[in-house]
Design a protein around this motif. Structure first.
Motif, short mmCIF file in Angstrom:
data_model
loop_
_atom_site.label_atom_id
_atom_site.label_comp_id
_atom_site.label_asym_id
_atom_site.label_seq_id
_atom_site.Cartn_x
_atom_site.Cartn_y
_atom_site.Cartn_z
N GLU A 293 6.95 0.72 1.86
CA GLU A 293 6.77 1.06 0.46
C GLU A 293 6.92 -0.18 -0.40
N ARG A 294 5.90 -0.46 -1.25
CA ARG A 294 5.89 -1.62 -2.13
C ARG A 294 6.20 -2.90 -1.35
N HIS B 195 -0.96 -1.02 6.56
CA HIS B 195 0.15 -1.83 7.05
C HIS B 195 0.13 -1.81 8.58
N ASN C 209 3.67 5.09 5.94
CA ASN C 209 3.11 4.12 5.00
C ASN C 209 2.88 4.80 3.66
N GLY D 103 -3.48 3.12 4.73
CA GLY D 103 -2.91 3.34 3.42
C GLY D 103 -2.97 4.79 3.00
N ASP E 137 2.29 3.04 0.87
CA ASP E 137 1.44 2.18 0.04
C ASP E 137 -0.02 2.61 0.15
N ARG E 138 -0.85 2.15 -0.79
CA ARG E 138 -2.26 2.52 -0.80
C ARG E 138 -3.10 1.63 0.11
#
Length: 213
Positions: free
Chosen positions: A39-40, A66, A60, A93, A62-63
């Protein structure tokens, strides 16, 4: 426990080995099924402490995509069958209106795993697989509080990601009255990169483990 400058250290692992402990007296201090978020551009939490046989779940939030890489570090990394195997996975994402993509892996042996992301080199975290049920992380004030520790001889181990050489175990004598013990690292832990203003504030850095029983 203090850092090199005498300040308390959060996010240190404190492990007790009571000589009188048995399976019946060992407390349940660890999460059975922990989730580690991406996250972030961070692993949250940065440090996860588990027992052997635990299944870790990565998600995950985040958009963007990862990668998750778990690499054994420390003495167990070269111990063959005595340590954990590394692992790698990729998580797409998160899309609007959809659940975050997740993947799982199980850690089998005591040891330390360094978490990283091939796609974002600044991302870093750790998984500490303990060999004692009497294991806690120090909190934001650098304190780990153990209760109901069996009286008698015990050993104390402290681990921190910034301490490259393991500290020797310390011998203790646990008594019915509360015990406060202090150990000192030879490093000053680096503060984590600040999150954006919209993100939750990270745990306060630059502190140290006082160990309470």
């Amino acid at each position: 426990m203090l850092d090199r400058d005498g300040k308390p250290v959060p996010e240190a692992v404190v492990v007790l080995y009571p000589s009188a402990a048995t399976a019946a007296t060992a407390p349940s201090l660890l999460q059975a099924s922990p989730t580690i978020e991406q996250e972030r551009m961070r692993f949250v939490p940065a440090l996860t402490v588990v027992a052997p046989g635990t299944t870790l779940r990565f998600t995950n939030q985040d958009r963007w995509d990862h990668h998750v890489r778990g690499t054994p570090v420390g003495p167990a990394a070269t111990g063959g069958a005595g340590g954990n195997e590394g692992f790698e996975m990729r998580l797409a994402g998160k899309q609007d209106g959809q659940a975050a993509q997740a993947a799982e892996t199980t850690v089998r042996q005591p040891g330390v795993l360094l978490l990283g992301c091939h796609l974002h080199g600044s991302m870093r975290g750790h998984v500490f697989v303990t060999d004692s049920a009497w294991t806690l992380k120090t909190d934001a004030d650098g304190i780990a509080r153990f209760t109901a520790v069996p009286d008698g001889a015990a050993q104390l181990r402290v681990w921190h990601a910034e301490q490259l050489v393991d500290l020797p175990r310390k011998n203790l004598q646990v008594q019915p009255t509360p015990v406060l013990d202090t150990m000192q690292l030879s490093v000053v832990p680096r503060p984590r990169r600040p999150l954006p203003a919209s993100a939750p504030a990270p745990a306060r850095a630059g502190s140290a483990p006082h160990i309470h029983y």
